[in-house]
Design a protein around this motif. Structure first.
Motif, PDB file in Angstrom:
ATOM      1  N   VAL A 295       7.026   5.998   7.106  1.00  0.00           N
ATOM      2  CA  VAL A 295       6.399   6.094   8.428  1.00  0.00           C
ATOM      3  C   VAL A 295       7.088   5.100   9.362  1.00  0.00           C
ATOM      4  O   VAL A 295       7.245   3.926   9.006  1.00  0.00           O
ATOM      5  N   PRO A 296       7.492   5.503  10.568  1.00  0.00           N
ATOM      6  CA  PRO A 296       8.134   4.560  11.490  1.00  0.00           C
ATOM      7  C   PRO A 296       7.172   3.450  11.899  1.00  0.00           C
ATOM      8  O   PRO A 296       6.024   3.701  12.229  1.00  0.00           O
ATOM      9  N   ALA A 297       7.675   2.215  11.836  1.00  0.00           N
ATOM     10  CA  ALA A 297       6.835   1.063  12.195  1.00  0.00           C
ATOM     11  C   ALA A 297       7.661  -0.019  12.864  1.00  0.00           C
ATOM     12  O   ALA A 297       7.293  -1.199  12.816  1.00  0.00           O
ATOM     13  N   GLY A 298       8.748   0.360  13.504  1.00  0.00           N
ATOM     14  CA  GLY A 298       9.646  -0.617  14.090  1.00  0.00           C
ATOM     15  C   GLY A 298       9.045  -1.431  15.205  1.00  0.00           C
ATOM     16  O   GLY A 298       9.485  -2.553  15.470  1.00  0.00           O
ATOM     17  N   PRO A 309      -2.633  -0.217  19.637  1.00  0.00           N
ATOM     18  CA  PRO A 309      -2.415   0.884  20.588  1.00  0.00           C
ATOM     19  C   PRO A 309      -0.964   0.967  21.040  1.00  0.00           C
ATOM     20  O   PRO A 309      -0.325  -0.054  21.306  1.00  0.00           O
ATOM     21  N   GLY A 310      -0.458   2.186  21.097  1.00  0.00           N
ATOM     22  CA  GLY A 310       0.881   2.424  21.588  1.00  0.00           C
ATOM     23  C   GLY A 310       1.987   2.335  20.551  1.00  0.00           C
ATOM     24  O   GLY A 310       3.134   2.669  20.846  1.00  0.00           O
ATOM     25  N   THR A 311       1.674   1.903  19.332  1.00  0.00           N
ATOM     26  CA  THR A 311       2.718   1.766  18.320  1.00  0.00           C
ATOM     27  C   THR A 311       3.067   3.112  17.696  1.00  0.00           C
ATOM     28  O   THR A 311       2.229   4.018  17.585  1.00  0.00           O
ATOM     29  N   SER A 312       4.317   3.211  17.267  1.00  0.00           N
ATOM     30  CA  SER A 312       4.750   4.444  16.611  1.00  0.00           C
ATOM     31  C   SER A 312       4.018   4.656  15.298  1.00  0.00           C
ATOM     32  O   SER A 312       3.754   5.806  14.894  1.00  0.00           O
ATOM     33  N   SER A 313       3.649   3.567  14.620  1.00  0.00           N
ATOM     34  CA  SER A 313       2.923   3.706  13.353  1.00  0.00           C
ATOM     35  C   SER A 313       1.544   4.307  13.589  1.00  0.00           C
ATOM     36  O   SER A 313       1.104   5.193  12.828  1.00  0.00           O
ATOM     37  N   LEU A 314       0.838   3.867  14.631  1.00  0.00           N
ATOM     38  CA  LEU A 314      -0.477   4.429  14.915  1.00  0.00           C
ATOM     39  C   LEU A 314      -0.365   5.910  15.263  1.00  0.00           C
ATOM     40  O   LEU A 314      -1.176   6.731  14.794  1.00  0.00           O
ATOM     41  N   ARG A 315       0.619   6.273  16.064  1.00  0.00           N
ATOM     42  CA  ARG A 315       0.800   7.691  16.405  1.00  0.00           C
ATOM     43  C   ARG A 315       1.071   8.517  15.153  1.00  0.00           C
ATOM     44  O   ARG A 315       0.533   9.618  14.992  1.00  0.00           O
ATOM     45  N   ALA A 316       1.898   7.974  14.263  1.00  0.00           N
ATOM     46  CA  ALA A 316       2.202   8.698  13.022  1.00  0.00           C
ATOM     47  C   ALA A 316       0.971   8.799  12.129  1.00  0.00           C
ATOM     48  O   ALA A 316       0.704   9.854  11.536  1.00  0.00           O
ATOM     49  N   PHE A 317       0.204   7.718  12.037  1.00  0.00           N
ATOM     50  CA  PHE A 317      -1.016   7.747  11.225  1.00  0.00           C
ATOM     51  C   PHE A 317      -1.976   8.818  11.744  1.00  0.00           C
ATOM     52  O   PHE A 317      -2.614   9.529  10.954  1.00  0.00           O
ATOM     53  N   ALA A 318      -2.101   8.925  13.072  1.00  0.00           N
ATOM     54  CA  ALA A 318      -2.996   9.917  13.654  1.00  0.00           C
ATOM     55  C   ALA A 318      -2.540  11.331  13.313  1.00  0.00           C
ATOM     56  O   ALA A 318      -3.357  12.198  12.976  1.00  0.00           O
ATOM     57  N   ARG A 319      -1.228  11.555  13.355  1.00  0.00           N
ATOM     58  CA  ARG A 319      -0.730  12.887  13.014  1.00  0.00           C
ATOM     59  C   ARG A 319      -0.967  13.202  11.544  1.00  0.00           C
ATOM     60  O   ARG A 319      -1.306  14.346  11.198  1.00  0.00           O
ATOM     61  N   ILE A 320      -0.788  12.204  10.686  1.00  0.00           N
ATOM     62  CA  ILE A 320      -1.060  12.418   9.262  1.00  0.00           C
ATOM     63  C   ILE A 320      -2.527  12.743   9.035  1.00  0.00           C
ATOM     64  O   ILE A 320      -2.879  13.678   8.314  1.00  0.00           O
ATOM     65  N   ALA A 321      -3.401  11.967   9.658  1.00  0.00           N
ATOM     66  CA  ALA A 321      -4.847  12.176   9.491  1.00  0.00           C
ATOM     67  C   ALA A 321      -5.251  13.584   9.929  1.00  0.00           C
ATOM     68  O   ALA A 321      -6.127  14.213   9.312  1.00  0.00           O
ATOM     69  N   GLU A 322      -4.620  14.101  10.978  1.00  0.00           N
ATOM     70  CA  GLU A 322      -4.965  15.412  11.496  1.00  0.00           C
ATOM     71  C   GLU A 322      -4.170  16.546  10.844  1.00  0.00           C
ATOM     72  O   GLU A 322      -4.345  17.716  11.208  1.00  0.00           O
ATOM     73  N   GLY A 323      -3.328  16.208   9.904  1.00  0.00           N
ATOM     74  CA  GLY A 323      -2.569  17.244   9.209  1.00  0.00           C
ATOM     75  C   GLY A 323      -1.475  17.860  10.056  1.00  0.00           C
ATOM     76  O   GLY A 323      -1.051  18.988   9.791  1.00  0.00           O
ATOM     77  N   ASP A 324      -0.956  17.104  11.043  1.00  0.00           N
ATOM     78  CA  ASP A 324       0.045  17.638  11.955  1.00  0.00           C
ATOM     79  C   ASP A 324       1.475  17.431  11.487  1.00  0.00           C
ATOM     80  O   ASP A 324       2.409  17.785  12.201  1.00  0.00           O
ATOM     81  N   VAL A 325       1.671  16.811  10.338  1.00  0.00           N
ATOM     82  CA  VAL A 325       3.009  16.617   9.800  1.00  0.00           C
ATOM     83  C   VAL A 325       3.058  17.155   8.380  1.00  0.00           C
ATOM     84  O   VAL A 325       2.057  17.174   7.673  1.00  0.00           O
ATOM     85  N   ARG A 326       4.233  17.619   8.004  1.00  0.00           N
ATOM     86  CA  ARG A 326       4.392  18.214   6.668  1.00  0.00           C
ATOM     87  C   ARG A 326       5.472  17.493   5.900  1.00  0.00           C
ATOM     88  O   ARG A 326       6.311  16.861   6.453  1.00  0.00           O
TER      89      ARG A 326
END
Length: 326
Positions: A295-298, A309-326
């Motif tokens: 997961v990107p966390a730079g 808020p605003g971090t790439s890791s949080l955005r990625a976590f949200a997509r994972i939680a919602e099943g938006d990434v495969r």
């Protein structure tokens, strides 16, 4: 230099790094809270089934056989038991715990509360019964019922990042290490925590909640690693991890997708990833050889900034939680 000598030196270095980075916890080790909920003796004396002899599916069957009036009677007369029974109806647990905590944890519903030791609590943000997606946050050191705010803040941030569509659970449901000392360097507390986490997930399944994505921070990733082979989860996401007590993702024995994140400024990166004589937690999950999805966390800052808020890791976590990434 032989392999054993190198391992001993690395372990000594690890101990020194931990001591120098965050300080050894003073005093004796933590005593893990185990066993049946507070109030179980009175529950058994009333002729009710022993909580230690029922799995979450059995708990669900027990309550399914009761009338609504009888359920509420039990929640009123035995709140500390009903409020902590994995597999009991969610609304009944909320009602029972509301009697025990008396509004202590505002902004969330309390799914479990155990006052023993330093205290444990499980907080729910959102409609767990109806949410299509569920996320569980498992913390590392220094989190308990009296110091749950940092974990609660993470849960709120993740829920907001999903637009409020995901129900998020702040699971302070095990005895965490205090500081970064021997407890944090061994899996003693994590083993007990893994049992409790696996049972908690079984309880979610027993009441029909969506299969969760489980996010595990720091020492919490050790808990998740030990629980992985029996943990009902669709995703296992570790961040700021010292290791998962597994050589690679396949060794976890899980069908869940495994993800890992580590910020470049996280002090955990200075802790050698070894496991020897009970110390250390093994391979860095962000190492390509481990086999997790990275997961990107730079832009995350430090050890606790992954859900800022605003971090790439949080955005990625949200997509994972919602099943938006495969």
């Amino acid at each position: 230099m032989g392999r054993m000598s190198r391992t001993l030196i690395t372990t000594a270095v690890m101990a020194g790094v931990i001591a120098g980075t965050a300080g050894w916890a003073s005093g004796t080790g933590q005593e893990a809270v185990t066993g049946a909920p507070v109030g179980t003796e009175a529950w058994r004396a009333a002729g009710l089934p022993d909580p230690e002899r029922m799995d979450p599916a059995g708990v669900a069957r027990f309550f399914a056989g009761l009338s609504p009036v009888r359920r509420r009677e039990l929640a009123a007369s035995h709140p500390t038991v009903v409020g902590n029974l994995d597999g009991a109806p969610l609304d009944l647990r909320y009602e029972a715990n509301a009697r025990s905590v008396r509004g202590e944890f505002g902004g969330a519903r309390v799914l479990a509360h155990d006052p023993r030791g330093r205290g444990q609590v499980v907080l729910v943000y959102g409609d767990l019964a109806r949410a299509e997606h569920v996320a569980v946050l498992v913390p590392g050191s220094d989190v308990d019922a009296n110091r749950v705010q940092p974990l609660a803040d993470m849960a709120v941030a993740l829920r907001r990042a999903t637009g409020g569509r995901t129900a998020v659970i702040a699971w302070a449901g095990y005895t965490t290490p205090v500081g970064v000392g021997l407890d944090a360097a061994t899996d003693r507390l994590a083993g007990v925590g893994a049992d409790r986490l696996a049972r908690f997930a079984d309880g979610l399944a027993a009441v029909g909640a969506a299969e969760p994505s489980v996010f595990c921070h720091s020492y919490g990733s050790v808990v998740c690693g030990l629980a992985a082979h029996r943990l009902k989860a669709k995703d296992l996401v570790v961040f700021g991890s010292p290791g998962m007590r597994a050589e690679n993702a396949a060794a976890l024995g899980t069908s869940a997708r495994v993800w890992a994140a580590k910020a470049p400024t996280d002090w955990i990166d200075r802790v050698p990833n070894v496991e020897f004589a009970g110390l250390g937690h093994g391979t860095d999950p962000t190492d390509p050889a481990f086999g997790a999805r990275v997961v990107p966390a730079g832009d995350a800052r430090g050890h606790g900034g992954y859900l800022a808020p605003g971090t790439s890791s949080l955005r990625a976590f949200a997509r994972i939680a919602e099943g938006d990434v495969r």
